[in-house]
Write an enzyme that holds these catalytic residues in place. Sequence first.
Site, PDB file in Angstrom:
ATOM      1  N   GLU A 103      37.719 -73.691  80.038  1.00  0.00           N
ATOM      2  CA  GLU A 103      38.568 -73.885  81.221  1.00  0.00           C
ATOM      3  C   GLU A 103      39.235 -72.574  81.611  1.00  0.00           C
ATOM      4  OE1 GLU A 103      39.360 -75.626  83.616  1.00  0.00           O
ATOM      5  OE2 GLU A 103      39.819 -77.721  83.176  1.00  0.00           O
ATOM      6  N   ASP A 107      47.343 -76.532  83.084  1.00  0.00           N
ATOM      7  CA  ASP A 107      48.618 -76.607  83.779  1.00  0.00           C
ATOM      8  C   ASP A 107      49.359 -77.830  83.207  1.00  0.00           C
ATOM      9  OD1 ASP A 107      50.556 -76.861  85.802  1.00  0.00           O
ATOM     10  OD2 ASP A 107      49.216 -76.237  87.383  1.00  0.00           O
ATOM     11  N   ARG A 169      38.989 -65.881  94.500  1.00  0.00           N
ATOM     12  CA  ARG A 169      38.344 -66.167  93.216  1.00  0.00           C
ATOM     13  C   ARG A 169      37.703 -64.918  92.608  1.00  0.00           C
ATOM     14  NH1 ARG A 169      38.062 -71.765  92.076  1.00  0.00           N
ATOM     15  NH2 ARG A 169      37.803 -73.099  93.899  1.00  0.00           N
TER      16      ARG A 169
END
Length: 185
Positions: A103, A107, A169
């Site tokens: 990952e 969060d 990104r």
Amino acid sequence: MNHETVPADVDEILISQESVRDVVRQMAARISQDYQGEKILLVGILKGAFIFLADLSRYLTVEHQIDFMSLSSYGATATTAGEVRIIMDLRTYIRGKHVIVVEDIVDTGYTLRYLQQLLEAREPASLRTCVLLSKPDRRQVDLSIDYLGFEIPDRWVVGYGLDYAERHRTLPYIAALKPEVYQED
Ligand code: PRP
């Protein structure tokens, strides 16, 4: 895209390109050592993990395969409701395999907890988690992360796979956005 100039909506660079590279190398070295002589399956969680997984994979010295899943957790308001949906499942049958979930960021932890429960039920030989960034201040559920890159403050971060409304990104570093950018939404 030219990465020499920092985008106008970026507040500051939190983790440099060099630090990201060094830490991803260290994570790959630890995994390679832990799984010596074994074969592993890396499960990248799209979209955010695609760059991290690509680099991690190339630094690993242990035999491995890759597969991807796509999940959705954030709603239109950019707050996590705790509900996770599968958009695309694995192609690989994981029973009896050594699986590592990869990952970009944890969060609240809802996504990773959901994944752990889902994949454990498929009876892999082992299941570990490899996460580049963690925001401990945002955590809603208890989680164990086996390989963690960095703990970061509760700020909206972009770059190295992470986006803001699909932008940024491909920045080579991890940067925090100016708060006014996402607070306007
Ligand atoms: C991010 C990240 C995790 C999830 C973490 O994905 O890649 O999958 O949120 O949040 P949680 O710990 O609060 O569950 P996002 O939904 O932003 O999608 P993306 O990776 O496709 O950008």
